[in-house]
Design a protein around this motif. Sequence first.
Motif, PDB file in Angstrom:
ATOM      1  N   TRP A   1      -7.041 -16.172   2.256  1.00 36.65           N
ATOM      2  CA  TRP A   1      -6.732 -14.750   2.109  1.00 36.65           C
ATOM      3  C   TRP A   1      -5.234 -14.558   1.850  1.00 36.65           C
TER       4      TRP A   1
ATOM      5  N   HIS B   1      -6.156  -5.367   5.032  1.00 35.83           N
ATOM      6  CA  HIS B   1      -6.047  -6.557   5.874  1.00 35.83           C
ATOM      7  C   HIS B   1      -6.012  -6.066   7.316  1.00 35.83           C
TER       8      HIS B   1
ATOM      9  N   SER C   1      -0.736  -7.293   1.765  1.00 33.38           N
ATOM     10  CA  SER C   1      -1.948  -7.181   0.955  1.00 33.38           C
ATOM     11  C   SER C   1      -1.700  -6.162  -0.153  1.00 33.38           C
TER      12      SER C   1
ATOM     13  N   ARG D   1     -12.048 -14.008  -2.909  1.00 29.21           N
ATOM     14  CA  ARG D   1     -12.480 -15.353  -2.526  1.00 29.21           C
ATOM     15  C   ARG D   1     -14.002 -15.425  -2.507  1.00 29.21           C
TER      16      ARG D   1
ATOM     17  N   ALA E   1     -10.561  -6.971   5.908  1.00 29.21           N
ATOM     18  CA  ALA E   1     -10.465  -8.405   6.184  1.00 29.21           C
ATOM     19  C   ALA E   1     -10.430  -8.581   7.696  1.00 29.21           C
TER      20      ALA E   1
ATOM     21  N   PHE F   1      -8.628  -9.822  -0.344  1.00 30.45           N
ATOM     22  CA  PHE F   1      -9.291 -10.896   0.392  1.00 30.45           C
ATOM     23  C   PHE F   1     -10.652 -11.231  -0.189  1.00 30.45           C
TER      24      PHE F   1
END
Length: 735
Positions: free
Chosen positions: A319, A229, A212, A332, A520, A329
Motif C-alpha cells: 500500500w 488510508h 495517500s 493492488r 485501507a 491502496f
Amino acid sequence: MGSTTSRFGVITKLTFFGLVAWASTHSLLAKEPKLPSLQQIYSPSPISRPYQESVFLDQNWNEALRFIFNRGPDAVSYLKEVQKFLSPAEIRKIKGFTSFDKVRVNLIGYEIRSREVLDSLSALLDEGSFARIVTDSSTMTPVQYPTDEIWNSWTREQKRYFNTAYDWDGDGRTSTEDLKHVNAERYQAILTWKKLEELQKKYPKQVELIKSPVEIVPAKSFFNYPRLHHMKEISIQFTKNPNSRAQGWADPVRSMETSANATDSCLDQRVAQDPRNIEAYVNGEPAKRVESSEGHIQFGAVFEIQEMMKAVRGPLEEWIDLYKRGEHFDARKIDSEQGIRVVTKDGSVLQAFFSEGMQPHEGKKIDPIWAITQILARKDIKIKTYYDGEFVWTHKAYSRHLRSILSHHPIENFALYVDGSQALETYSALPDLTFAPTLRQGAGVFKGKGIQDFAPFPENLDWRKNIMIYRGGPNFLKRNMDKAHLKARYIEFEDAMGVMHYVVGWGSANTSYNAGQLNADVFYIFESTDPEVAKQIRPFFESLREDPRMQAYDLAYLERFLSTHFLFTTQLFDEKYLQKLSDYLLNGGSVRTYRSLLGRIQEAGARTEQGAHALKLMEWFEKYNQELNWDDLYIIQVLTDPESHKGQNFLRDLADLWLESIPKNKTRFAKTSLNRRMMEVLDDNPMPEQISKPKNAIEKARMKIQGNCGDYIGMIEGKVPIERRRFPIANVSSN
C-alpha cells in the motif's frame, strides 16, 4: 433449525448464514483432519482461497502481545504508552539494538495531530534514527471551492457529494463560507503536517513523508465516499544488516496496533479547538485543554515478537509503495491465499484481515468485518458473551447476521457501545440489529418483497438496556469531542468439548461496509483458551456501562427523532416521557395511552416538512386504533425522508402491512386516508416511473434480477441515490 413467523407473514430462516459457514468450514477441515479447531481460517469465504502454513511461536500469547485500553480497572494512558514506546531508553532495551542510525520509526495513521508525538519523534531524530510518516492526505489538505473547469468535469454524483459532504450549515449546498468551517476542522492536522515538513527539512536524509492520494470527491462516480488510508500503527524497525543500511529495513521488532491515531484526542485529553489555542499547542506553547475530556475510548495491542509482526503485516508495505506512486491502496491485486495465522506455544491463534477495495480484480474480495462471522456462525459452539464497541456501525448485513446468531445461543452477557455522533444518523445500521424490518425500496422489487421481517432481537438480551451510545458532546465548532473509538469485539464461547474460548477482535476497521471497500483497514482476530484473556478484557467492556456519558440507545433514538422534526418543549423531552414512549413502542398498550403520548408531539408541533408528514401518519394510527411499534416508527422515518428512494411495490407492501389488522368495516376509509397521507409525502419525493412490461426473454431475466437486488442495479446505473453518499467528512475526523 428454528424459524419464526412475524406480523409480516414471512417465515425467516434464522440459520442460513450459519449453515453456509458451517458447510464451508467443515468441508475445508475435512481436507486437514489434523488441523486443530483453533487454527480455523476466520474468513467469510474460507473455501475460496487456500490457506498458508501457520507460523508457530515458542512463546505464550501474553509474551508475544499485550492488550492496551484506556478505560476500566486496568486502563492505561495512551499518551504515556506512546511516549514510552518511542523513548530512546526503551528502544535501547529491544533485543538486536545496536545504534539509533540503524533504527526507523513508523507513524502510520489516518491523521497526525499530536504535539507530544512530534516531540518524541524529534528526540529520536536528534539521536540519529530514521522516521517514516504515512497518513491520509484528506486530513491536512484544505478544501478549495472548485473552479468552473473542475466543477464541469465532475459527474452528477460527484457534484452531489460535494454539496452534501461539505455543507456545514445544512442548507443543501456548499459555499465558500461552509468551507471555512470545514477547513477549521482540519486546522490542527494542517499545522501538524507543516511541522513534519519542517522536520523533514531539518533532517532531509532521515525523514520520509508519505500521503495517500487526495480525493475531494470520490474519484469513481459509483463510489459513495472517497478512499482513505485508515490504518493505525506505530512500529520500530532495525536494519536488515546491523553493520549496514544498504540492505534496507527488516520487519518491525515492536509495533502498536490500535484504533488510536497519533492525535491529542486519541491519546489524551483533547485540546480546546480555538484557532489561536491550536497554534499555541502545535508550536509547543501552553495551551488550554477541554476540562471534561478524557480522550477517545481506545483499544489496541502491542506486538513484541518479530515473527508475529511479519506474519500479520499483510499488504501494508505494498500500500505504501502505491501511495508513493500516487495510486490508491486498492490498485493492488487481492491475494490468492488467506493471510498467515500465528499460533503461540499455548495454542492461541492470531490472524489479520485487510481491506481489498472495490476495483474489479479477479477473485472474491473479503470484507474484514465478516471475518468474525466465521466464529459466530459455527454450529458446534455456544456463545456465552458478546461485547462490542464501535465508532461507526453502518454494516447492515453484519447487523442482520448478528441478530440471527444471537437468538441461537445461551447468551449470558451482551453489550454494544456506539459513538453518539454516528449511532443516530440515518445511515446507522443499529435499527437493523434491534428492530427494523428489511426494506427493499428499489425499482423492480417484486410485490411481497418490499418489506420483510427479520429474526427478532432476543427478548432476554433487552436491546434497550444493553445497547448504549456515547455522548462525547460537540464544541463550538460542531466538532465532536471524546468518542467511542475502540472498534473492538470480545466473545466467549464454549466448544463441543465444554472448553471455553476467548476471542478478541480489534483494529482500525469500523463495522461498516466502507471498512472493506473504501478504507485501507485492518482487523485482527485473536482466539485463546486461556482465562487470563477474560480477566483483562471483560472488565474493560463492563466498565464502559458505568461511564456517565453513556446513554440508552432507545431514549437517544427517540430524542434525535423528536428534536429533528418537532419543536422543543420541556414536556416532550422529559426523560420519563421518552421512557413511556419507548415502553409503548415495544409492548403496545391502549388507544388512550397512545393518544396521551401522541398529544405531547401534537402540542409541540412539527418544525420540518418531514415532521409534518410523520405526524399525520402517526395520527392515522391513532384514528384507526392501530398500535404503533418500533418497526412502524422506523418505516415512517424512511417513508417521509425526502432522500429515501421509494419503489411502487414497497409502497403497496407498506399499505398492506398497515391495513392488515384493521376491521373490515373500517378498511375502505382507512385505506383512503392512508393513501392520501402517503401521496402527500410522495408529492415532495415522487415515485420512480413504473417499469414497463418485459418485451423479451432478456428483459424478463433482467426484471427477475431486479426483484432480488434492485437497489444494487440502480446504484450501478446511477439511478438510485445511495444514502451514505451524504456521509459528511467533517464528522469523521480522528476516525
